[in-house]
Design an enzyme around this catalytic site. Structure first.
Site, mmCIF file in Angstrom:
data_model
loop_
_atom_site.group_PDB
_atom_site.id
_atom_site.type_symbol
_atom_site.label_atom_id
_atom_site.label_comp_id
_atom_site.label_asym_id
_atom_site.label_seq_id
_atom_site.Cartn_x
_atom_site.Cartn_y
_atom_site.Cartn_z
ATOM 1 N N ARG A 52 -48.349 -49.722 -12.472
ATOM 2 C CA ARG A 52 -47.045 -49.685 -13.570
ATOM 3 C C ARG A 52 -45.668 -49.054 -12.465
ATOM 4 O O ARG A 52 -44.732 -48.590 -13.393
ATOM 5 C CB ARG A 52 -48.483 -48.136 -14.351
ATOM 6 N N TYR A 105 -29.526 -55.449 -32.152
ATOM 7 C CA TYR A 105 -30.626 -55.978 -32.508
ATOM 8 C C TYR A 105 -31.216 -54.741 -33.874
ATOM 9 O O TYR A 105 -31.467 -53.876 -33.206
ATOM 10 C CB TYR A 105 -30.838 -56.224 -31.143
ATOM 11 N N ASP A 177 -25.565 -53.981 -23.644
ATOM 12 C CA ASP A 177 -27.197 -55.364 -24.245
ATOM 13 C C ASP A 177 -26.072 -56.529 -24.125
ATOM 14 O O ASP A 177 -25.735 -56.503 -25.246
ATOM 15 C CB ASP A 177 -27.589 -55.076 -25.642
ATOM 16 N N LYS A 202 -35.477 -63.829 -22.869
ATOM 17 C CA LYS A 202 -34.133 -65.233 -24.381
ATOM 18 C C LYS A 202 -34.128 -65.664 -22.691
ATOM 19 O O LYS A 202 -34.694 -66.954 -22.145
ATOM 20 C CB LYS A 202 -32.945 -64.226 -24.940
HETATM 21 C C1 PLP Z 1 -34.544 -60.099 -28.356
HETATM 22 C C2 PLP Z 1 -33.466 -59.192 -27.789
HETATM 23 C C3 PLP Z 1 -33.565 -57.825 -27.592
HETATM 24 C C4 PLP Z 1 -35.039 -56.915 -27.561
HETATM 25 O O1 PLP Z 1 -36.488 -58.095 -26.670
HETATM 26 P P1 PLP Z 1 -37.562 -58.368 -26.272
HETATM 27 O O2 PLP Z 1 -37.880 -58.946 -25.472
HETATM 28 O O3 PLP Z 1 -37.798 -58.996 -27.902
HETATM 29 O O4 PLP Z 1 -37.997 -56.700 -26.853
HETATM 30 C C5 PLP Z 1 -32.687 -56.527 -27.045
HETATM 31 N N1 PLP Z 1 -31.378 -57.403 -27.606
HETATM 32 C C6 PLP Z 1 -31.137 -58.257 -27.823
HETATM 33 C C7 PLP Z 1 -29.604 -58.547 -28.566
HETATM 34 C C8 PLP Z 1 -31.883 -59.653 -28.211
HETATM 35 O O5 PLP Z 1 -32.293 -60.601 -28.774
#
Ligand code: PLP
Length: 391
Positions: A52, A105, A177, A202
């Site tokens: 962890r 998001y 982000d 992603k």
């Molecule tokens: C998918 C996404 C998230 C969250 O990511 P997870 O891996 O699904 O928790 C955050 N910001 C953006 C822009 C995203 O596309």
């Protein structure tokens, strides 16, 4: 007999070594003595103790993403939202205020509007394409601004330069982000960001088989605070997912460039089809942030595009049914093309009026373009849109 089964069998000796990064699922790490363990915890020697708190597969993956983002000491966590949570909860305290882009998001928005208030942290939302709007939302107690380089699903490009200037002048942290754009499109640290966040799930991992996040901070004290929060909350990434994502990263540049080239060509093709009301792609001349997109991203428009067909929900249903090979799934960044429909997924909680105000109708689709042959994509999308126009 049972003892020999229970005790771990030593790993076989080999004068040659594995070429591939090993997968290390161990939760605990044995130390030689209390003195050594002490030295580990004190940071005098490097050693893992408990997964962890960190494990080698997460470290290897973090270092790879650090290199892409021009970062130091980035942290890999269990999801993109874990990265957002660690940054926000690790760096904000009761009485602080955060300004968020108004197209963030969905879960990031939810954290800001539903969860942070319970901890006494205020928020305002502002149009991230307009630094003056962000400035107007600032308060004396504003501690952080969170934006996405390119927004979902209308692909608006943030005024990252204007907002970074604002943040620097006022001593406010800028968190970016960068999931949609990836460091291949833009590196937020080069533009003055203090924190960079990714949903590694992603494009970086790229195969829709691992859920992971990444967060890096410019300032070592912030890094420490984020790490401590992530460790306390238990936002640990699975070693196997890290291993998969690292494997995915080997082909990231190839995948991204090919998907981006496909997206630009598909956007051009869709824009000429009857029944398509509009196509949104950042580097197209008719994009509302075209000049900024060219200035910030060069000619790199990314792999995401959105389009709108005439005919509402019936047309939308006909469209996805006519394209069974294109996964209709609310994700992005997979190696294959996926299609999502914000009105029935990410934006379903919004009233039809606020969706309309954001330009998201029942005929609105977002496409995460993959690496297929462009001719195949063109023929599948042509057939799907023709079916939509007949519905
Ligand atoms: C998918 C996404 C998230 C969250 O990511 P997870 O891996 O699904 O928790 C955050 N910001 C953006 C822009 C995203 O596309």
């Amino acid at each position: 007999m049972t003892d020999t089964l229970v005790r771990r069998t030593p790993w076989p000796d080999s004068v040659s070594r594995a070429v591939v990064t090993p997968l290390q699922p161990s939760v605990v790490y044995a130390s030689e003595s209390p003195d050594e363990l002490d030295a580990q915890y004190a940071g005098q020697v490097q050693g893992y103790t408990y997964a962890r708190e960190g494990h080698p597969n997460a470290t290897v993956l973090a270092q790879k993403i650090d290199a892409l983002e021009g970062a130091t000491g980035g942290l890999v966590v269990g999801s993109g939202m874990a990265a957002v949570s660690a940054a926000l909860l690790g760096l904000l305290k009761s009485g602080d205020h955060i300004v968020g882009g108004n197209q963030l998001y969905g879960r990031s928005l939810r954290m800001m509007t539903q969860d942070l208030p319970r901890f006494g942290i205020g928020h305002s939302l502002a149009d991230q394409t307009d630094a003056a709007a962000v400035e107007a939302a600032l308060r004396p107690e504003t501690r952080m601004i969170l934006i996405e380089t390119v927004s979902n699903p209308t692909l608006r490009v943030a005024d990252i330069e204007g907002i970074a200037r604002l943040a620097r002048d006022r001593g406010i942290l800028l968190a970016v982000d960068n999931t949609f754009t990836t460091p291949r499109g833009l590196r937020p640290f080069d533009f003055g960001a203090d924190i960079v966040i990714h949903s590694v799930t992603k494009l970086l991992a790229g195969h829709a088989d691992a859920t992971l996040g990444y967060v890096a901070a410019r300032n070592p004290d912030h890094r420490r605070a984020i790490y401590d929060m992530a460790t306390t909350l238990g936002l640990t990434a699975s070693p196997f997912d890290c291993w998969l994502a690292e494997r995915g990263l080997y082909s990231f540049a190839l995948r991204y460039d090919r998907a981006e080239e496909n997206a630009a060509r598909l956007a051009e093709h869709l824009a000429a089809l009857p029944g398509v009301r509009r196509v949104i792609y950042p580097t197209r001349p008719d994009h509302p942030d075209h000049n900024r997109a060219i200035g910030l991203l060069g000619r790199r428009g990314g792999n995401m595009l959105s389009f709108e067909v005439e005919g509402g929900r019936a047309a939308a249903n006909a469209l996805t049914r006519a394209a069974p090979q294109i996964a209709f799934a609310p994700t992005l960044g997979d190696i294959g093309t996926t299609l999502s429909h914000p009105a029935s997924s990410s934006h379903r909680g919004m009233s039809a009026e606020s969706r309309a105000a954001n330009g998201i109708s029942e005929g609105f689709f977002r496409v995460s373009v993959g690496v297929e042959e462009i001719e195949l994509l063109i023929s599948e999308f042509s057939a799907a849109i023709e079916a939509a126009t007949r519905a």
